[in-house]
Design a protein around this motif. Sequence first.
Motif, PDB file in Angstrom:
ATOM      1  N   TYR A  13      -4.945   6.715  -0.596  1.00 32.02           N
ATOM      2  CA  TYR A  13      -4.960   6.324   0.813  1.00 32.02           C
ATOM      3  C   TYR A  13      -6.380   6.104   1.346  1.00 32.02           C
ATOM      4  O   TYR A  13      -6.670   6.355   2.511  1.00 32.02           O
ATOM      5  CB  TYR A  13      -4.210   7.334   1.694  1.00 32.02           C
ATOM      6  N   VAL A  66       5.740  -3.062   8.850  1.00 28.61           N
ATOM      7  CA  VAL A  66       6.187  -1.675   8.654  1.00 28.61           C
ATOM      8  C   VAL A  66       5.229  -0.961   7.703  1.00 28.61           C
ATOM      9  O   VAL A  66       4.809   0.175   7.954  1.00 28.61           O
ATOM     10  CB  VAL A  66       7.620  -1.631   8.098  1.00 28.61           C
ATOM     11  N   VAL A  67       4.864  -1.641   6.609  1.00 29.91           N
ATOM     12  CA  VAL A  67       3.931  -1.061   5.635  1.00 29.91           C
ATOM     13  C   VAL A  67       2.548  -0.910   6.260  1.00 29.91           C
ATOM     14  O   VAL A  67       1.870   0.110   6.055  1.00 29.91           O
ATOM     15  CB  VAL A  67       3.858  -1.931   4.365  1.00 29.91           C
ATOM     16  N   SER A  70       2.670   2.008   8.624  1.00 32.94           N
ATOM     17  CA  SER A  70       2.838   3.229   7.834  1.00 32.94           C
ATOM     18  C   SER A  70       1.537   3.640   7.157  1.00 32.94           C
ATOM     19  O   SER A  70       1.148   4.815   7.197  1.00 32.94           O
ATOM     20  CB  SER A  70       3.926   3.008   6.779  1.00 32.94           C
ATOM     21  N   ARG A  71       0.844   2.677   6.554  1.00 34.21           N
ATOM     22  CA  ARG A  71      -0.370   3.006   5.804  1.00 34.21           C
ATOM     23  C   ARG A  71      -1.551   3.313   6.725  1.00 34.21           C
ATOM     24  O   ARG A  71      -2.443   4.073   6.344  1.00 34.21           O
ATOM     25  CB  ARG A  71      -0.720   1.855   4.852  1.00 34.21           C
ATOM     26  N   ILE A  73      -1.172   4.925   9.539  1.00 37.27           N
ATOM     27  CA  ILE A  73      -0.882   6.328   9.885  1.00 37.27           C
ATOM     28  C   ILE A  73      -1.271   7.240   8.728  1.00 37.27           C
ATOM     29  O   ILE A  73      -1.884   8.295   8.922  1.00 37.27           O
ATOM     30  CB  ILE A  73       0.620   6.493  10.225  1.00 37.27           C
ATOM     31  N   MET A  74      -0.941   6.829   7.500  1.00 40.01           N
ATOM     32  CA  MET A  74      -1.279   7.633   6.318  1.00 40.01           C
ATOM     33  C   MET A  74      -2.793   7.787   6.175  1.00 40.01           C
ATOM     34  O   MET A  74      -3.294   8.865   5.815  1.00 40.01           O
ATOM     35  CB  MET A  74      -0.708   6.985   5.056  1.00 40.01           C
ATOM     36  N   TYR A  88       4.839  12.289  -0.102  1.00 38.80           N
ATOM     37  CA  TYR A  88       4.556  10.871  -0.344  1.00 38.80           C
ATOM     38  C   TYR A  88       5.832  10.124  -0.726  1.00 38.80           C
ATOM     39  O   TYR A  88       6.049   8.973  -0.309  1.00 38.80           O
ATOM     40  CB  TYR A  88       3.511  10.734  -1.441  1.00 38.80           C
ATOM     41  N   TRP A  91       7.709   9.602   2.316  1.00 40.35           N
ATOM     42  CA  TRP A  91       7.002   8.568   3.093  1.00 40.35           C
ATOM     43  C   TRP A  91       7.430   7.168   2.640  1.00 40.35           C
ATOM     44  O   TRP A  91       7.733   6.295   3.449  1.00 40.35           O
ATOM     45  CB  TRP A  91       5.503   8.739   2.899  1.00 40.35           C
ATOM     46  N   LEU A  94      10.962   6.365   3.645  1.00 41.76           N
ATOM     47  CA  LEU A  94      11.020   5.985   5.061  1.00 41.76           C
ATOM     48  C   LEU A  94      10.548   4.543   5.256  1.00 41.76           C
ATOM     49  O   LEU A  94      11.087   3.815   6.094  1.00 41.76           O
ATOM     50  CB  LEU A  94      10.177   6.950   5.895  1.00 41.76           C
ATOM     51  N   GLU A  95       9.540   4.132   4.487  1.00 40.25           N
ATOM     52  CA  GLU A  95       9.099   2.727   4.555  1.00 40.25           C
ATOM     53  C   GLU A  95      10.237   1.797   4.148  1.00 40.25           C
ATOM     54  O   GLU A  95      10.485   0.775   4.806  1.00 40.25           O
ATOM     55  CB  GLU A  95       7.892   2.512   3.638  1.00 40.25           C
TER      56      GLU A  95
END
Length: 282
Positions: A13, A66-67, A70-71, A73-74, A88, A91, A94-95
Amino acid sequence: METRFNNIPAYIYTRDNIIRLILLTAAFALVFINLYKPFSSESWYKVSEFKFFLSSSLIILTGVLVVVISRIIMYYYGKKRSISYSAYAVWILLEIFFMALFYTIYTILLNPKREYSAAFKESVINTSLVLLLPYAALHLYFSYREKERQLRSWVENHAETTAQQNAYSFYDEKNELRLSVKRENLLYIESADNYVLIWYLNKGIVTKFMLRNSLKTIEESLTDTNVQRCHRSYMVNFDQVKVIQRRKDGIYMELGVDKVPDIPISKTYSKKVIQYFIDSSC
Protein backbone atom coordinates in the motif's frame (compact mmCIF):
# COMPACT_ATOMS: atom_id res chain seq x y z
CA MET A 1 1.37 -17.17 14.90
CA GLU A 2 -0.97 -18.04 12.04
CA THR A 3 -0.49 -16.30 8.73
CA ARG A 4 -3.85 -14.56 8.80
CA PHE A 5 -2.75 -12.61 11.88
CA ASN A 6 0.52 -11.49 10.30
CA ASN A 7 0.66 -8.09 8.65
CA ILE A 8 0.82 -7.66 4.91
CA PRO A 9 4.05 -6.10 3.59
CA ALA A 10 3.98 -2.30 3.64
CA TYR A 11 5.02 -2.13 -0.02
CA ILE A 12 1.52 -3.31 -1.01
CA TYR A 13 0.00 0.00 0.00
CA THR A 14 2.75 2.44 -0.91
CA ARG A 15 1.63 5.29 -3.11
CA ASP A 16 3.50 4.15 -6.23
CA ASN A 17 2.26 0.57 -6.00
CA ILE A 18 -1.33 1.71 -5.40
CA ILE A 19 -1.14 3.82 -8.58
CA ARG A 20 0.26 0.82 -10.50
CA LEU A 21 -2.51 -1.40 -9.17
CA ILE A 22 -5.28 1.03 -10.13
CA LEU A 23 -3.92 1.63 -13.64
CA LEU A 24 -3.34 -2.05 -14.41
CA THR A 25 -6.71 -3.06 -13.00
CA ALA A 26 -8.47 -0.45 -15.14
CA ALA A 27 -6.53 -1.53 -18.25
CA PHE A 28 -7.19 -5.21 -17.58
CA ALA A 29 -10.90 -4.58 -17.02
CA LEU A 30 -11.18 -2.77 -20.36
CA VAL A 31 -9.40 -5.57 -22.24
CA PHE A 32 -11.24 -8.30 -20.33
CA ILE A 33 -14.73 -6.98 -20.99
CA ASN A 34 -14.28 -5.52 -24.47
CA LEU A 35 -12.02 -8.16 -26.01
CA TYR A 36 -13.10 -11.42 -24.42
CA LYS A 37 -16.70 -10.49 -23.49
CA PRO A 38 -16.97 -13.05 -20.69
CA PHE A 39 -20.29 -14.71 -19.92
CA SER A 40 -21.89 -13.20 -23.05
CA SER A 41 -21.49 -9.68 -21.72
CA GLU A 42 -22.34 -8.29 -25.16
CA SER A 43 -25.93 -9.40 -24.49
CA TRP A 44 -26.15 -7.06 -21.51
CA TYR A 45 -26.71 -4.10 -23.84
CA LYS A 46 -28.34 -4.48 -27.27
CA VAL A 47 -26.09 -2.00 -29.06
CA SER A 48 -23.40 -2.02 -31.76
CA GLU A 49 -19.83 -3.10 -31.08
CA PHE A 50 -18.60 0.48 -31.01
CA LYS A 51 -21.35 1.66 -28.66
CA PHE A 52 -20.74 -1.39 -26.49
CA PHE A 53 -17.08 -0.43 -26.28
CA LEU A 54 -17.88 3.16 -25.30
CA SER A 55 -20.59 2.30 -22.79
CA SER A 56 -18.73 -0.61 -21.20
CA SER A 57 -15.52 1.43 -21.04
CA LEU A 58 -17.34 4.24 -19.27
CA ILE A 59 -19.02 1.82 -16.87
CA ILE A 60 -15.77 -0.04 -16.14
CA LEU A 61 -13.74 3.10 -15.57
CA THR A 62 -16.48 4.48 -13.35
CA GLY A 63 -16.57 1.18 -11.46
CA VAL A 64 -12.82 1.35 -10.97
CA LEU A 65 -13.52 4.41 -8.83
CA VAL A 66 -14.44 1.87 -6.15
CA VAL A 67 -10.83 0.61 -6.25
CA VAL A 68 -9.48 4.17 -6.32
CA ILE A 69 -11.46 5.19 -3.23
CA SER A 70 -10.67 1.90 -1.48
CA ARG A 71 -6.92 2.17 -2.08
CA ILE A 72 -6.76 5.81 -1.06
CA ILE A 73 -8.39 4.85 2.23
CA MET A 74 -5.94 1.94 2.55
CA TYR A 75 -2.98 4.27 1.88
CA TYR A 76 -3.88 6.62 4.74
CA TYR A 77 -5.05 3.82 7.01
CA GLY A 78 -1.77 1.96 6.47
CA LYS A 79 0.18 5.02 7.62
CA LYS A 80 -1.37 4.74 11.08
CA ARG A 81 -2.03 1.03 11.52
CA SER A 82 -0.81 -2.31 10.24
CA ILE A 83 -3.08 -4.38 8.01
CA SER A 84 -3.30 -8.13 8.64
CA TYR A 85 -3.72 -10.68 5.87
CA SER A 86 -7.23 -11.49 7.08
CA ALA A 87 -8.18 -7.80 7.09
CA TYR A 88 -6.70 -7.40 3.61
CA ALA A 89 -8.72 -10.37 2.34
CA VAL A 90 -11.89 -8.82 3.75
CA TRP A 91 -10.88 -5.50 2.19
CA ILE A 92 -10.64 -7.10 -1.27
CA LEU A 93 -13.97 -8.91 -0.76
CA LEU A 94 -15.57 -5.58 0.03
CA GLU A 95 -14.07 -4.09 -3.15
CA ILE A 96 -15.58 -6.95 -5.14
CA PHE A 97 -18.94 -6.53 -3.39
CA PHE A 98 -19.25 -2.79 -3.94
CA MET A 99 -17.99 -2.90 -7.51
CA ALA A 100 -20.40 -5.77 -8.28
CA LEU A 101 -23.19 -3.79 -6.67
CA PHE A 102 -22.24 -0.81 -8.80
CA TYR A 103 -22.31 -2.86 -12.01
CA THR A 104 -25.59 -4.50 -10.98
CA ILE A 105 -27.24 -1.10 -10.59
CA TYR A 106 -25.96 -0.12 -14.03
CA THR A 107 -27.30 -3.36 -15.51
CA ILE A 108 -30.75 -2.96 -13.94
CA LEU A 109 -30.97 0.66 -15.05
CA LEU A 110 -30.11 -0.22 -18.64
CA ASN A 111 -32.14 -3.42 -18.69
CA PRO A 112 -35.00 -3.27 -16.14
CA LYS A 113 -36.23 -6.72 -17.18
CA ARG A 114 -33.17 -8.45 -15.76
CA GLU A 115 -33.56 -10.18 -12.44
CA TYR A 116 -31.59 -8.40 -9.71
CA SER A 117 -30.18 -11.55 -8.06
CA ALA A 118 -29.02 -13.00 -11.39
CA ALA A 119 -27.47 -9.69 -12.43
CA PHE A 120 -25.69 -9.37 -9.08
CA LYS A 121 -24.39 -12.95 -9.22
CA GLU A 122 -23.04 -12.41 -12.73
CA SER A 123 -21.50 -9.09 -11.69
CA VAL A 124 -19.78 -10.74 -8.72
CA ILE A 125 -18.24 -13.38 -11.00
CA ASN A 126 -17.05 -10.83 -13.54
CA THR A 127 -15.82 -8.40 -10.90
CA SER A 128 -13.89 -11.17 -9.13
CA LEU A 129 -12.09 -12.01 -12.35
CA VAL A 130 -11.50 -8.35 -13.19
CA LEU A 131 -9.94 -7.66 -9.78
CA LEU A 132 -8.35 -10.90 -8.62
CA LEU A 133 -6.39 -11.69 -11.80
CA PRO A 134 -4.50 -8.35 -11.98
CA TYR A 135 -4.21 -8.30 -8.17
CA ALA A 136 -2.50 -11.70 -8.18
CA ALA A 137 -0.13 -10.70 -10.99
CA LEU A 138 0.71 -7.37 -9.36
CA HIS A 139 1.33 -8.82 -5.93
CA LEU A 140 3.80 -11.26 -7.44
CA TYR A 141 5.44 -8.34 -9.24
CA PHE A 142 5.51 -6.21 -6.06
CA SER A 143 7.03 -9.10 -4.12
CA TYR A 144 9.68 -9.59 -6.81
CA ARG A 145 10.52 -5.88 -6.83
CA GLU A 146 10.77 -5.82 -3.05
CA LYS A 147 13.05 -8.88 -2.95
CA GLU A 148 15.19 -7.27 -5.65
CA ARG A 149 15.35 -4.02 -3.67
CA GLN A 150 16.29 -5.88 -0.48
CA LEU A 151 18.99 -7.82 -2.30
CA ARG A 152 20.40 -4.65 -3.85
CA SER A 153 20.33 -2.94 -0.45
CA TRP A 154 22.07 -5.92 1.17
CA VAL A 155 24.78 -5.95 -1.50
CA GLU A 156 25.33 -2.20 -1.10
CA ASN A 157 25.42 -2.44 2.69
CA HIS A 158 27.68 -5.47 2.55
CA ALA A 159 30.04 -3.67 0.19
CA GLU A 160 30.03 -0.61 2.44
CA THR A 161 30.62 -2.75 5.53
CA THR A 162 33.44 -4.62 3.81
CA ALA A 163 35.00 -1.33 2.75
CA GLN A 164 34.73 -0.02 6.30
CA GLN A 165 36.32 -3.21 7.65
CA ASN A 166 39.25 -2.86 5.27
CA ALA A 167 39.86 0.82 5.91
CA TYR A 168 39.99 3.40 8.68
CA SER A 169 37.75 6.40 8.14
CA PHE A 170 38.50 9.79 9.66
CA TYR A 171 35.95 12.55 10.25
CA ASP A 172 36.51 16.18 11.14
CA GLU A 173 34.91 18.03 14.06
CA LYS A 174 31.77 18.59 11.93
CA ASN A 175 31.48 14.83 11.45
CA GLU A 176 32.30 15.07 7.75
CA LEU A 177 34.36 12.28 6.23
CA ARG A 178 37.74 13.65 5.20
CA LEU A 179 40.01 10.64 4.78
CA SER A 180 39.87 6.84 4.45
CA VAL A 181 43.04 4.80 4.68
CA LYS A 182 43.52 1.09 4.13
CA ARG A 183 44.29 -0.60 7.40
CA GLU A 184 47.67 -1.87 6.29
CA ASN A 185 48.68 1.64 5.14
CA LEU A 186 47.93 3.56 8.33
CA LEU A 187 51.07 4.22 10.42
CA TYR A 188 50.28 6.47 13.36
CA ILE A 189 48.28 9.50 14.44
CA GLU A 190 49.83 12.52 16.09
CA SER A 191 48.16 15.28 18.08
CA ALA A 192 48.88 18.88 16.99
CA ASP A 193 46.95 21.45 19.05
CA ASN A 194 43.39 21.50 17.66
CA TYR A 195 44.38 19.18 14.84
CA VAL A 196 45.65 15.65 14.39
CA LEU A 197 48.22 14.54 11.86
CA ILE A 198 47.42 11.22 10.23
CA TRP A 199 50.51 9.50 8.90
CA TYR A 200 50.07 6.78 6.29
CA LEU A 201 51.69 5.14 3.29
CA ASN A 202 50.62 6.37 -0.13
CA LYS A 203 52.24 4.39 -2.94
CA GLY A 204 55.00 3.47 -0.51
CA ILE A 205 55.68 7.10 0.45
CA VAL A 206 55.08 8.31 4.00
CA THR A 207 52.34 10.93 3.78
CA LYS A 208 50.56 13.08 6.35
CA PHE A 209 47.06 14.49 6.44
CA MET A 210 46.01 17.28 8.78
CA LEU A 211 42.54 16.88 10.26
CA ARG A 212 40.73 19.34 12.51
CA ASN A 213 39.69 17.16 15.43
CA SER A 214 40.96 15.97 18.79
CA LEU A 215 42.99 12.85 19.42
CA LYS A 216 40.48 11.78 22.06
CA THR A 217 37.63 11.87 19.53
CA ILE A 218 39.72 9.89 17.07
CA GLU A 219 40.54 7.39 19.80
CA GLU A 220 36.83 6.89 20.54
CA SER A 221 36.06 6.32 16.87
CA LEU A 222 38.77 3.64 16.65
CA THR A 223 37.67 1.63 19.67
CA ASP A 224 38.14 -2.14 19.22
CA THR A 225 40.64 -1.69 16.40
CA ASN A 226 44.41 -2.24 16.24
CA VAL A 227 44.98 1.50 16.43
CA GLN A 228 45.77 2.13 20.10
CA ARG A 229 46.68 5.11 22.24
CA CYS A 230 50.25 4.90 23.50
CA HIS A 231 50.92 8.49 24.55
CA ARG A 232 48.93 11.64 25.19
CA SER A 233 50.09 12.80 21.74
CA TYR A 234 50.16 9.54 19.77
CA MET A 235 48.11 6.62 18.55
CA VAL A 236 49.75 3.78 16.63
CA ASN A 237 48.55 1.12 14.24
CA PHE A 238 49.86 -2.05 15.90
CA ASP A 239 49.80 -3.85 12.57
CA GLN A 240 52.87 -1.72 11.78
CA VAL A 241 54.73 -2.11 15.08
CA LYS A 242 57.80 -4.34 14.74
CA VAL A 243 59.71 -3.73 17.97
CA ILE A 244 59.12 -2.25 21.43
CA GLN A 245 62.37 -1.18 23.02
CA ARG A 246 63.23 0.22 26.44
CA ARG A 247 65.88 2.95 26.33
CA LYS A 248 67.47 5.23 28.86
CA ASP A 249 64.97 7.98 28.13
CA GLY A 250 61.90 5.77 27.93
CA ILE A 251 60.06 3.10 25.94
CA TYR A 252 59.68 3.38 22.17
CA MET A 253 57.95 1.55 19.34
CA GLU A 254 59.72 0.96 16.04
CA LEU A 255 57.49 0.69 12.98
CA GLY A 256 60.17 -0.52 10.60
CA VAL A 257 59.26 2.02 7.93
CA ASP A 258 61.88 4.41 6.52
CA LYS A 259 61.57 8.05 7.60
CA VAL A 260 59.07 7.15 10.34
CA PRO A 261 60.36 8.15 13.80
CA ASP A 262 60.17 5.82 16.75
CA ILE A 263 56.96 6.47 18.69
CA PRO A 264 57.28 7.04 22.46
CA ILE A 265 55.17 5.13 24.99
CA SER A 266 54.29 7.11 28.12
CA LYS A 267 54.24 5.49 31.58
CA THR A 268 50.46 5.88 31.70
CA TYR A 269 50.00 3.56 28.72
CA SER A 270 53.14 1.41 28.94
CA LYS A 271 51.68 -1.63 30.71
CA LYS A 272 48.55 -1.72 28.54
CA VAL A 273 50.49 -1.16 25.30
CA ILE A 274 53.14 -3.79 25.99
CA GLN A 275 50.50 -6.36 26.91
CA TYR A 276 48.47 -5.53 23.79
CA PHE A 277 51.57 -5.89 21.62
CA ILE A 278 52.36 -9.30 23.15
CA ASP A 279 48.77 -10.53 22.74
CA SER A 280 48.49 -9.29 19.16
CA SER A 281 51.80 -10.93 18.25
CA CYS A 282 50.68 -14.39 19.40
